[in-house]
Write an enzyme that holds these catalytic residues in place. Structure first.
Site: not given
Length: 523
Positions: A34, A473
């Site tokens: 599971c 940037d």
């Protein structure tokens, strides 16, 4: 993590969906495995065993739980965010390399012997490349069995099985049902729409069906004007680890959409995909607990590869809790993270395509970059026809043959563009899912017209490096200054040391402080 039994037990007892995909719980008494968030009553500790992959659990003789569908849990974030050989191997397996080229092909791409690759994967994942590829084929087979009316022989071929016998044996082994019984069982518990619920409501959705499966099964051909038509359409849910902030993720994709290749329509991002056996059109729409995905394919064999590429595009295998926890240690970033937890880094479905677009976008507006990209798509892209989407983005080889007069840009950028597409077309530059990030950076930096900004943007969005950083940037510097941080590149690099290894995610938060269309989903 699977080796830390105490931590795994705590996750299982609390049904913590954040750990789905990190490890799998097998139960000795039932022989079922599971995901940690399985809704059933947890077994006794002495009956639990933990595995690092679904393939390892299957190889140990456990079958998948019918309730939580563990083989459909989100992928481990390690495979997209690590740069070592095991992570590269996992990305290549997800992209179908073992099915297309075998284990020798995988080993050749990694630069190792077959024995070395098998040993490394077994040591970390408890399963070799064949078992991992088999688990992926089983997942694809179940999806097709449960969501379409295709004959089983076509399902077997589409899922990548070499024979009907191998298909039947694998499905029985993994799901404890024959293919026919699996289809009948899914119909008995709710049919197509019953399967759609998957694991919804637990924070992570599984691969569930959300609509009719097949449109002209097996069909493909030519549309109007010689454009290639699509045949099979499948709707499904793409799971993720909550939380997910869709604003910059879908906002960026919509704002930078290349005409003919991408579009935003009816609340969904749509685009064309070039795949190993054909092409596809995908529609992706964010929902509270999953991303709704509709794939129209010319060849069903490309289904699992298309899904893997969409997941990379949306960074759906990320671990937002780990990312946000680290970024919150910076007092200036903390308010941004608290405001929008779960930001992802927009990726790409094709690294070479993104690299080309990064060059086209150098020192121009978003609108101008879209115009340049649309022009080369119209000139060199492969025509298709699908409700407003008209082309596949050209390959590097097609772009290398492009008439230079189509490139309405400064000479320096033409030189950079030409050098890039030639390097990609010749194989001298590798930006694929198995690429070496350090070598790719070095190779990009050696090309004319490639500075730190272009190289790091490609590393961030095409290579998927979570620590890619662009301190020079303008948007990053403006945001840093507004937050009271140092705004010179050198000083920002020093400040950002505390953000590692998640600097690419910090960039998304910094960019989001600006008023730009990439930061918000279209209305």
């Amino acid at each position: 993590m699977h080796e830390d039994a105490e931590r795994c037990v705590r996750a299982v007892r609390s049904k913590d969906a954040r750990f789905d995909g990190w490890f799998f719980t097998a139960v000795l008494t039932t022989r079922i495995y599971c995901r940690p968030s399985c809704p059933v009553v947890p077994p006794k500790v002495e009956n639990m065993r933990f595995y690092p992959s679904a393939a390892a659990a299957q190889q140990a003789g456990f079958r998948a739980c019918k309730r939580c569908r563990p083989d459909a849990s989100p992928g481990s974030p390690l495979w997209n965010h690590r740069a070592d050989s095991v992570a590269k191997a996992m990305r290549l397996i997800a992209d179908g390399v073992v099915d297309r080229e075998g284990v020798p092909g995988l080993a050749a791409r990694l630069g190792y012997s077959v024995r070395q690759v098998e040993r490394q994967l077994l040591a970390e994942l408890g399963a070799g490349p064949l078992a991992l590829a088999r688990a992926q084929r089983a997942q694809t087979a179940r999806l097709l069995i449960e969501t379409t009316s295709l004959p089983m022989a076509e399902v077997a071929m589409a899922a990548g099985f070499a024979s009907i016998r191998a298909f039947n044996e694998t499905v029985r082994s993994v799901f404890a049902f024959s293919p026919t019984d699996l289809r009948a069982w899914r119909g008995a518990v709710g049919g197509v729409r019953g399967g759609a619920r998957g694991s919804a409501g637990r924070g992570v959705a599984g691969w569930g069906v959300v609509g009719p499966g097949v449109v002209g099964p097996g069909a493909s051909g030519e549309g109007a004007g010689g454009a290639k038509a699509l045949g099979t359409a499948i709707s499904l849910r793409l799971p993720f680890r909550a939380p997910l902030c869709p604003d910059n993720l879908f906002g960026h994709l919509a704002a930078t959409a290349v005409p003919g290749v991408e579009e935003w329509r009816d609340g969904a991002y749509r685009r064309t995909l070039r795949l190993p056996h054909g092409h596809a059109v995908v529609s992706l729409q964010p929902q509270p607990d999953h991303v709704a995905c509709r794939l129209s394919l010319t060849d069903l064999r490309d289904l699992s590869i298309a899904i893997a590429r969409c997941r990379r595009l949306l960074d759906l295998d990320a671990d937002p809790m780990a990312v946000d926890e680290q970024l919150r240690t910076d007092s200036d970033l903390r308010p941004l993270v608290d405001k929008d937890p779960g930001r992802r880094v927009p990726g790409t479905v094709d690294a070479a395509e993104f690299a080309v677009r990064a060059v086209l976008g150098q020192q121009v507006s978003t609108a101008a970059a879209r115009t340049h990209a649309g022009r080369i798509v119209a000139a060199a892209g492969t025509p298709i026809s699908d409700h407003g989407l008209t082309h596949l983005f050209p390959t590097a080889a097609e772009l290398a043959e492009l008439d230079p007069s189509v490139l309405a840009m400064p000479q320096a950028r033409k030189v950079a563009f030409t050098a890039l597409v030639r390097a990609l077309a010749s194989g001298a530059l590798d930006l694929g899912v198995g690429a070496d990030w350090a070598k790719a950076r070095a190779d990009l930096s050696a090309l004319p017209g490639f500075g730190p900004w272009t190289v790091e943007v490609i590393a961030m969005r095409a290579l998927g490096d979570p620590d890619a950083f662009i301190p020079g940037d303008l948007g990053v510097r403006v945001a840093a200054r507004a937050l009271g941080m140092p705004d010179t590149p050198g000083a920002l690099v020093q400040r950002a040391r505390a953000w590692r290894p998640w600097r690419a995610y910090a960039v998304q938060h910094l960019w989001a402080t600006g008023d730009h269309a990439v930061n918000r989903m279209p209305a």
